[in-house]
Design a protein around this motif. Structure first.
Motif, PDB file in Angstrom:
ATOM      1  N   GLU A 158       0.822  -1.210   0.000  1.00  0.00           N
ATOM      2  CA  GLU A 158       0.000   0.000   0.000  1.00  0.00           C
ATOM      3  C   GLU A 158       0.862   1.268   0.000  1.00  0.00           C
ATOM      4  N   GLU A 159       1.998   1.233   0.718  1.00  0.00           N
ATOM      5  CA  GLU A 159       2.861   2.417   0.769  1.00  0.00           C
ATOM      6  C   GLU A 159       3.362   2.790  -0.629  1.00  0.00           C
ATOM      7  N   LYS A 160       3.739   1.783  -1.398  1.00  0.00           N
ATOM      8  CA  LYS A 160       4.213   2.028  -2.767  1.00  0.00           C
ATOM      9  C   LYS A 160       3.074   2.559  -3.637  1.00  0.00           C
ATOM     10  N   ALA A 161       1.921   1.922  -3.550  1.00  0.00           N
ATOM     11  CA  ALA A 161       0.776   2.333  -4.363  1.00  0.00           C
ATOM     12  C   ALA A 161       0.358   3.764  -4.029  1.00  0.00           C
ATOM     13  N   TRP A 162       0.238   4.071  -2.735  1.00  0.00           N
ATOM     14  CA  TRP A 162      -0.200   5.411  -2.335  1.00  0.00           C
ATOM     15  C   TRP A 162       0.874   6.459  -2.592  1.00  0.00           C
ATOM     16  N   GLY A 163       2.132   6.098  -2.479  1.00  0.00           N
ATOM     17  CA  GLY A 163       3.190   7.036  -2.842  1.00  0.00           C
ATOM     18  C   GLY A 163       3.087   7.422  -4.299  1.00  0.00           C
ATOM     19  N   THR A 164       2.797   6.454  -5.153  1.00  0.00           N
ATOM     20  CA  THR A 164       2.622   6.712  -6.582  1.00  0.00           C
ATOM     21  C   THR A 164       1.380   7.560  -6.834  1.00  0.00           C
ATOM     22  N   ILE A 165       0.276   7.232  -6.170  1.00  0.00           N
ATOM     23  CA  ILE A 165      -0.967   7.996  -6.325  1.00  0.00           C
ATOM     24  C   ILE A 165      -0.737   9.449  -5.920  1.00  0.00           C
ATOM     25  N   LEU A 166      -0.103   9.673  -4.765  1.00  0.00           N
ATOM     26  CA  LEU A 166       0.123  11.038  -4.293  1.00  0.00           C
ATOM     27  C   LEU A 166       1.077  11.803  -5.204  1.00  0.00           C
ATOM     28  N   ALA A 167       2.103  11.131  -5.714  1.00  0.00           N
ATOM     29  CA  ALA A 167       3.036  11.780  -6.649  1.00  0.00           C
ATOM     30  C   ALA A 167       2.314  12.150  -7.950  1.00  0.00           C
ATOM     31  N   ASP A 168       1.497  11.239  -8.468  1.00  0.00           N
ATOM     32  CA  ASP A 168       0.736  11.538  -9.685  1.00  0.00           C
ATOM     33  C   ASP A 168      -0.223  12.705  -9.445  1.00  0.00           C
ATOM     34  N   ALA A 169      -0.883  12.716  -8.289  1.00  0.00           N
ATOM     35  CA  ALA A 169      -1.793  13.816  -7.964  1.00  0.00           C
ATOM     36  C   ALA A 169      -1.034  15.143  -7.899  1.00  0.00           C
ATOM     37  N   ALA A 170       0.166  15.141  -7.332  1.00  0.00           N
ATOM     38  CA  ALA A 170       0.969  16.368  -7.265  1.00  0.00           C
ATOM     39  C   ALA A 170       1.312  16.865  -8.661  1.00  0.00           C
ATOM     40  N   ARG A 171       1.652  15.954  -9.558  1.00  0.00           N
ATOM     41  CA  ARG A 171       1.946  16.362 -10.942  1.00  0.00           C
ATOM     42  C   ARG A 171       0.703  16.936 -11.627  1.00  0.00           C
ATOM     43  N   HIS A 172      -0.447  16.327 -11.393  1.00  0.00           N
ATOM     44  CA  HIS A 172      -1.689  16.859 -11.949  1.00  0.00           C
ATOM     45  C   HIS A 172      -1.979  18.254 -11.394  1.00  0.00           C
ATOM     46  N   LEU A 173      -1.742  18.449 -10.097  1.00  0.00           N
ATOM     47  CA  LEU A 173      -1.939  19.772  -9.490  1.00  0.00           C
ATOM     48  C   LEU A 173      -1.018  20.811 -10.118  1.00  0.00           C
ATOM     49  N   ALA A 174       0.251  20.475 -10.284  1.00  0.00           N
ATOM     50  CA  ALA A 174       1.214  21.401 -10.877  1.00  0.00           C
ATOM     51  C   ALA A 174       0.810  21.751 -12.306  1.00  0.00           C
ATOM     52  N   ASN A 175       0.363  20.762 -13.065  1.00  0.00           N
ATOM     53  CA  ASN A 175      -0.087  21.019 -14.436  1.00  0.00           C
ATOM     54  C   ASN A 175      -1.334  21.899 -14.457  1.00  0.00           C
ATOM     55  N   ALA A 176      -2.263  21.653 -13.529  1.00  0.00           N
ATOM     56  CA  ALA A 176      -3.483  22.461 -13.462  1.00  0.00           C
ATOM     57  C   ALA A 176      -3.162  23.910 -13.102  1.00  0.00           C
TER      58      ALA A 176
END
Length: 110
Positions: free
Chosen positions: A53-71
């Motif tokens: 779960e730590e790996k999966a959620w780390g990836t989810i949070l990193a992807d969300a941060a990239r989406h935020l930066a792009n937005a």
């Protein structure tokens, strides 16, 4: 205020999530009563795919941060790479020295 009247505060569901019958909502976040409240789907990766779960959620949070930066780049014409660095820096600072406690209960399915 009735709950039906509050629906307008929800964000739209992305079209691919509507089209994909296998789509899964992983995280919802609200600011309510001056605190952060979350609804999270925990266990899907570890229990069905043997991915920690730590790996999966780390990836989810990193992807969300990239989406935020792009937005932010799209809306405010800021540089996405610079915004991502700032988001990362605040994220690390907040993990090391939280501005508030993460407290509360875990709610079981309705």
């Amino acid at each position: 205020m009735k709950s039906e009247e509050k629906i307008f505060k929800q964000l739209p569901i992305p079209e691919p999530a509507i089209r994909d019958e296998d789509a899964v909502e992983m995280l919802r976040v609200w600011i309510a009563e001056r605190k952060l409240h979350c609804s999270m789907k925990i266990g899907m990766h570890q229990e069905s795919m043997n991915i920690p779960e730590e790996k999966a959620w780390g990836t989810i949070l990193a992807d969300a941060a990239r989406h935020l930066a792009n937005a932010m780049e799209s809306r405010y014409l800021t540089d996405a790479a610079e915004s991502l660095i700032k988001i990362r820096d605040v994220f690390i600072d907040e993990l090391e020295d939280p501005s508030s406690d993460a407290e509360g209960d875990f709610v079981k399915k309705h």
